[in-house]
Design an enzyme around this catalytic site. Structure first.
Site, short mmCIF file in Angstrom:
data_model
loop_
_atom_site.label_atom_id
_atom_site.label_comp_id
_atom_site.label_asym_id
_atom_site.label_seq_id
_atom_site.Cartn_x
_atom_site.Cartn_y
_atom_site.Cartn_z
N TYR A 265 -44.37 -31.41 16.14
CA TYR A 265 -45.64 -30.66 16.56
C TYR A 265 -46.82 -31.40 16.93
O TYR A 265 -47.74 -30.96 17.52
CB TYR A 265 -45.96 -29.41 15.91
N LEU B 272 -41.49 -12.58 17.62
CA LEU B 272 -42.21 -12.22 18.64
C LEU B 272 -41.46 -12.55 20.16
O LEU B 272 -42.25 -12.25 21.11
CB LEU B 272 -43.53 -12.32 18.69
N GLY B 273 -40.13 -13.10 19.97
CA GLY B 273 -39.72 -13.68 21.27
C GLY B 273 -40.26 -15.03 21.33
O GLY B 273 -40.82 -15.73 20.30
#
Length: 285
Positions: free
Chosen positions: A58, A181-182
């Site tokens: 990340y 949340l998708g």
């Protein structure tokens, strides 16, 4: 299982515990503005988050570590209050590379330990410093490995994983749900055939019923099933909203209605690696 904003840890089979909601710190391939992750983690700690999900790839673990240490210095939290999950990337699956890779993560975080260290994806790439190794023709360079570990599971109202959840509950295994949340709509690695989860009519109607957002309904659905959620956001208001899920409960009927949304279709398919011999999503789990 009683959960509150101040007490939302659930027990693990080894006697330790994990906060049932955490902040995901995934950063898009185009990095966010410098410091956005730092400020988001600080905001999250002030709101009440104690669980943070990060990874070397990340490119912002240093900001997560800076934020945690800043809040410790302020006296807001102690190190033992924080649960940090780091990840082993696919180019470091060779056994002798695991410890040095973890030590690099600790050095980046400037912390003495992480609470959980998992395999990021169950597929190995050619070992080395190149995160996404390819040959001169642009073909992915894969690597054979012996995976004797588990990894995170996609889980949300469109992909409820009932069989896996039942198996894990029978064996005292806690599921951590990524993309609760998708996820984003990047067609390179996301299945965009399913509509965005947060636009779902039922979730939004239940949001009106409970005076909550569709996101809060989706998160509450999972934590009522004992599933840990790690929604990602660098938006201060959404970080706060996503944590406000302990002041209401979904009725049994509403839980069943959400369960019925299951399409048994993944958002995160990673089809660019579907020819990998260890590609996991050909199997039911």
């Amino acid at each position: 299982m009683y959960l509150s904003a101040k007490n939302h840890r659930i027990l693990l089979s080894d006697g330790n515990s994990i906060p049932i909601i955490g902040l995901g710190t995934y950063s898009d391939p185009v990095p966010n503005s410098k410091g956005s992750c730092l400020e988001s983690v600080k905001t999250a700690i002030d709101v009440g988050y104690r669980h943070f999900d990060g990874a070397y790839i990340y490119h912002n673990e240093h900001e997560v570590g800076d934020a945690i240490r800043a809040k410790i210095a302020e006296g807001k939290v102690k190190r033992e209050d924080i649960f940090y999950c780091g990840k082993l990337w696919a180019t470091n699956h060779v056994p002798e590379m695991v410890r040095p890779t973890l030590e690099r993560t600790l050095k980046t975080l400037q912390l003495d330990y992480v609470d959980l260290y998992i395999i990021e994806i169950p597929m190995a790439f050619k070992p080395g410093d190149e995160i996404y190794p390819k040959d001169e023709n642009g073909k992915w360079l894969y690597h054979e490995s012996n995976l004797c570990a588990t990894w995170e599971v996609e889980c949300h109202p469109y992909f409820t994983q009932p069989k896996l959840l039942k198996f894990c509950q029978q064996h005292d295994i806690v599921i951590i749900a990524y993309s609760p949340l998708g996820t984003c709509r990047n067609p390179l690695w996301v299945n965009t055939s399913s509509p965005p989860l947060l636009k779902d009519a039922l979730l939004n109607s239940l949001g009106k019923k409970y005076n909550k957002t569709a996101a809060q309904i989706a998160l509450r659905f999972n934590i009522q099933r004992g599933v840990v959620v790690i929604p990602k956001s660098f938006n201060p208001e959404r970080i706060k909203e996503n944590f406000q899920i302990f002041d209401f409960s979904l009725s049994e009927q509403d839980m069943k209605s959400i369960e019925a949304l299951n399409k048994n279709v993944r958002f995160v398919e990673m089809l660019m690696w579907s020819d990998h011999p260890e590609y996991p999503f050909h199997d039911e789990y």
